[in-house]
Scaffold this active site. Structure first.
Site, PDB file in Angstrom:
ATOM      1  N   GLY A  52       0.765  -1.245   0.000  1.00  0.00           N
ATOM      2  CA  GLY A  52       0.000   0.000   0.000  1.00  0.00           C
ATOM      3  C   GLY A  52       0.797   1.297   0.000  1.00  0.00           C
ATOM      4  O   GLY A  52       0.240   2.349   0.286  1.00  0.00           O
ATOM      5  N   TRP A  54       1.979   3.007  -2.581  1.00  0.00           N
ATOM      6  CA  TRP A  54       1.417   3.907  -3.604  1.00  0.00           C
ATOM      7  C   TRP A  54       0.068   4.448  -3.134  1.00  0.00           C
ATOM      8  O   TRP A  54      -0.265   5.601  -3.357  1.00  0.00           O
ATOM      9  CB  TRP A  54       1.242   3.172  -4.938  1.00  0.00           C
ATOM     10  N   ASP A  72      -5.845  -5.845  -4.898  1.00  0.00           N
ATOM     11  CA  ASP A  72      -4.730  -6.800  -4.766  1.00  0.00           C
ATOM     12  C   ASP A  72      -5.256  -8.139  -4.286  1.00  0.00           C
ATOM     13  O   ASP A  72      -6.330  -8.227  -3.696  1.00  0.00           O
ATOM     14  CB  ASP A  72      -3.667  -6.293  -3.777  1.00  0.00           C
ATOM     15  N   ASP A  88      -8.382 -11.188  -7.204  1.00  0.00           N
ATOM     16  CA  ASP A  88      -7.482 -11.417  -8.328  1.00  0.00           C
ATOM     17  C   ASP A  88      -7.888 -10.465  -9.456  1.00  0.00           C
ATOM     18  O   ASP A  88      -9.086 -10.299  -9.714  1.00  0.00           O
ATOM     19  CB  ASP A  88      -7.650 -12.877  -8.777  1.00  0.00           C
ATOM     20  N   ASP A 112       1.108  -1.673 -10.622  1.00  0.00           N
ATOM     21  CA  ASP A 112       2.458  -2.057 -10.209  1.00  0.00           C
ATOM     22  C   ASP A 112       2.486  -3.582 -10.042  1.00  0.00           C
ATOM     23  O   ASP A 112       3.224  -4.125  -9.227  1.00  0.00           O
ATOM     24  CB  ASP A 112       2.780  -1.343  -8.876  1.00  0.00           C
ATOM     25  N   LYS A 152       3.674  -0.803 -14.660  1.00  0.00           N
ATOM     26  CA  LYS A 152       5.019  -1.396 -14.543  1.00  0.00           C
ATOM     27  C   LYS A 152       5.116  -2.536 -15.543  1.00  0.00           C
ATOM     28  O   LYS A 152       4.156  -3.303 -15.712  1.00  0.00           O
ATOM     29  CB  LYS A 152       5.230  -1.950 -13.132  1.00  0.00           C
TER      30      LYS A 152
END
Ligand code: SAM
Length: 208
Positions: A52, A54, A72, A88, A112, A152
């Site tokens: 957490g 970000w 997440d 998911d 990310d 990312k």
């Protein structure tokens, strides 16, 4: 200690001192200093967001008038002004839940996402891009026109294909690597600016 380890330690130490949950926060903070992607009042969806770091930074910047949603697989300890969806990214319910909480469109999507790494680079790359493609598909459903996204990517054979796909729907795509991202890691960040969904439908219409 190797220079790279010292730098990693430096960001870990900084994160601890500033009560951030991960050193990853400095990647977002440096990208934000260069590209000004986080703004007060924004609605932000952060995919692959545990523990957490970000989310903490995004929540601080958007303030009470904004909204931050974190997604997440892993649970995330509560953060003021942040809604978490523990699912998911590949679960069909994930998108429905994001849409339910979002109340309109997002101004910014962050991803990310990283799989559990095997150490076999090509396999990890394919898994990571596959995950990030899920984030890209969600982006198409939730991002407002002209909104931005940050992904990312683990570099490898399919990176250029992914970048080409983003270029079809964003007016400006920038490949970048913040200082807090280890030089020897082949992760990069793709900053996609100016979501323009009509670009893809125009191409599709042309192809029909
Ligand atoms: C590098 S961490 C994110 C760090 C985060 N940005 C921060 O600042 O703390 C990557 C995250 O991707 C998540 N992830 C991996 N596969 C996922 C999936 N299929 N669905 C949702 N999250 C996933 C992992 O659980 C992990 O927490």
């Amino acid at each position: 200690m190797k220079l790279a380890d010292a730098r990693r330690d430096q960001y870990r130490k900084l994160a601890k001192e500033n009560n951030y949950r991960s050193r990853a926060v400095y990647k977002l903070s440096q990208l934000n200093k260069s590209y000004h992607i986080l703004k007060k009042g924004m609605k932000i969806v952060d995919i692959g967001s545990a523990p957490g770091g970000w989310l903490q930074l995004a929540s601080k910047v958007v303030g009470k008038g904004g909204m931050v949603i974190g997604v997440d697989l892993k649970s995330i300890d509560p953060i003021p002004n942040v809604i978490t969806i523990i699912r998911d990214v590949d679960d069909t319910e994930t998108l429905s839940l994001i849409l339910k909480y979002l109340d309109g469109k997002a101004d910014l999507v962050l991803s990310d996402l990283a799989p559990n790494v095997s150490g076999l680079w090509e396999i990890d790359h394919l898994k990571q891009i596959d995950l990030t493609r899920k984030a890209l598909e969600i982006t198409k459903k939730i991002l407002r026109v002209d909104g931005n996204a940050l992904y990312k990517l683990f570099q490898g054979e399919t990176t250029s294909e992914f970048i080409a796909d983003t270029k079809r729907i964003f007016s400006n795509v920038i490949i970048t690597k913040p200082d807090a991202s280890r030089k020897q890691s082949s992760e990069i960040y793709l900053l996609c600016k100016g979501y323009s969904p009509q670009e893809s439908s125009r191409i599709n219409n042309f192809l029909v």
